[in-house]
Design an enzyme around this catalytic site. Structure first.
Site, short mmCIF file in Angstrom:
data_model
loop_
_atom_site.label_atom_id
_atom_site.label_comp_id
_atom_site.label_asym_id
_atom_site.label_seq_id
_atom_site.Cartn_x
_atom_site.Cartn_y
_atom_site.Cartn_z
N HIS A 1 9.41 -0.34 9.18
CA HIS A 1 8.44 -1.45 9.21
C HIS A 1 8.58 -2.35 7.97
O HIS A 1 8.87 -3.54 8.05
CB HIS A 1 7.01 -0.92 9.25
CG HIS A 1 6.69 0.00 10.38
ND1 HIS A 1 6.46 -0.45 11.65
CD2 HIS A 1 6.55 1.35 10.44
CE1 HIS A 1 6.18 0.57 12.44
NE2 HIS A 1 6.24 1.67 11.73
N ASP B 1 0.85 -1.19 0.00
CA ASP B 1 0.00 0.00 0.00
C ASP B 1 0.89 1.25 0.00
O ASP B 1 0.89 2.00 0.96
CB ASP B 1 -0.95 -0.01 1.22
CG ASP B 1 -0.21 -0.18 2.56
OD1 ASP B 1 0.95 -0.62 2.55
OD2 ASP B 1 -0.81 0.12 3.60
O1 LIG Z 1 0.78 5.87 13.75
C1 LIG Z 1 0.47 5.20 12.76
N1 LIG Z 1 -0.80 5.02 12.39
C2 LIG Z 1 -1.13 4.30 11.28
N2 LIG Z 1 -0.23 3.71 10.50
C3 LIG Z 1 1.05 3.85 10.83
C4 LIG Z 1 1.44 4.58 11.94
N3 LIG Z 1 2.76 4.54 12.01
C5 LIG Z 1 3.16 3.80 10.97
N4 LIG Z 1 2.11 3.38 10.25
C6 LIG Z 1 2.11 2.55 9.04
O2 LIG Z 1 1.50 1.32 9.38
C7 LIG Z 1 2.39 0.22 9.14
C8 LIG Z 1 2.92 -0.31 10.43
O3 LIG Z 1 1.91 -0.48 11.35
C9 LIG Z 1 3.47 0.79 8.25
O4 LIG Z 1 3.11 0.62 6.90
C10 LIG Z 1 3.53 2.24 8.63
O5 LIG Z 1 3.94 3.09 7.59
#
Ligand SMILES: O=c1[nH]cnc2c1ncn2[C@@H]1O[C@H](CO)[C@@H](O)[C@H]1O
Length: 322
Positions: free
Chosen positions: A246, A14
């Site tokens: 991640h 994504d």
């Molecule tokens: O604070 C957040 N809220 C939502 N998505 C996030 C946040 N931080 C990182 N990601 C995104 O969610 C995935 C890891 O959980 C990663 O794709 C990251 O870019």
């Protein structure tokens, strides 16, 4: 054309700033052959994910890699999605508003592409899942033997024994489609889950960004443009001078699993209430008096430790040396 001796990898993605890094790392890793990208909502809506996937392949000069568009809705057909544009920008790539790509996705849907490739190369395809797990759940629905035919599924998802990043209970990818995640985690495939308990240990620091800025590699030059927003988000939300890797860590786990250790057990996903999206791990050592929703379900591997310096180093090498 197949490249002998290389692990065949499909990235379900994504994009997303850390997805862009992960895709570049994968394309620049001689151990694997990226045989396709499949797209999903999460960091952006699916239509934009497809556009960004095609764009990133053009940046990499790899328009030979097919892109199959995935689901626009959750497994339960919900259209109300949680999109993390506050992390990645409204365009998903740091608000750079790049020109639209020239390429087109293939006609096939992501779940059909996943099923087709797993049938073409039984036991040989690794799926690296970087977003909500809808496409994989749909692939299992389409072909109940998919879990037996796929080689391994390496999942960025879950918050095991730690707080989530959407709320204290849940991690973003699992929260995106908890029903799909529960189907995938219990499907019987060889699964390795990399949760944020792992990826929050793998941090690209300011000093690493400076090295990327000094590199002439096309990947490094491009990433300099989009990483700024990701760094400012982490400063604001997590009070750190760096960004969590991640998605790149998940690609590295598929390439070099010896950089992590894992435990095995059954994972179920909470699908209701304030803990919707919670990943609950049963280590299966206790013989419970009653049957539980975990009883008899297949075990998966859940990562418990990571050699963070080695992962960061490998990510840097693959981004800088092109
Ligand atoms: O604070 C957040 N809220 C939502 N998505 C996030 C946040 N931080 C990182 N990601 C995104 O969610 C995935 C890891 O959980 C990663 O794709 C990251 O870019």
């Amino acid at each position: 054309m197949g490249e002998a001796g290389k692990k065949k990898v499909i990235i379900d993605t994504d994009p997303g700033i850390d997805d862009a890094m992960a895709i570049f790392v994968a394309l620049n890793s001689p151990e694997i052959e990226v045989i396709g990208l499949t797209t999903i909502y999460g960091n952006v809506y699916t239509t934009l994910a497809t556009r960004n996937a095609l764009h990133l392949l053009e940046v990499a000069g790899r328009c030979d890699v097919p892109v199959a568009e995935g689901s626009h809705v959750t497994l339960m057909k919900t259209t109300k999605l949680r999109i993390a544009s506050f992390v990645h920008g409204t365009d998903g790539l740091g608000n750079q508003n790049f020109l639209p790509p020239n390429g087109q996705p293939i006609g096939q849907s992501a779940p059909s592409f996943l099923v087709e490739q797993a049938n073409l190369y039984p036991g040989e395809v690794t799926v690296v899942a970087l977003g909500p797990l809808t496409n994989l759940a749909l692939a299992i629905e389409e072909d109940p033997d998919f879990p037996k035919k796929v080689g391994q599924i390496v999942i960025l998802g879950g918050a095991f024994w730690v707080n989530g990043n959407v709320n204290p209970a849940t991690e973003a990818n699992i929260f995106g489609d908890p029903e799909a995640a529960d189907v995938v985690f219990t499907c019987g495939a060889d699964i390795l889950a990399i949760g944020i308990n792992i990826t929050h240990q793998v941090i690209l620091k300011d000093a690493d960004l400076e090295k990327i800025e000094k590199s002439n590699s096309k990947f490094a030059q491009y990433l300099c443009k989009i990483l700024g927003l990701y760094f400012s988000y982490h400063r604001e939300a997590y009070h750190i001078n760096g960004v969590y890797l991640h998605d790149p860590t998940t690609v590295i786990a598929a390439i070099n699993p010896s950089l992590l250790t894992y435990t095995e057990g059954v994972v179920r996903v909470q699908t209701s209430g304030i803990t919707r999206g919670l990943t609950v791990f049963d280590n299966t050592t206790k013989r419970y008096a009653e049957m539980t929703p975990w009883t008899g379900k297949p075990k998966i591997k859940v990562a418990v430790t990571v050699d963070s310096p080695a992962v960061v180093q490998l990510v840097m090498d693959r981004l800088i040396n092109t």
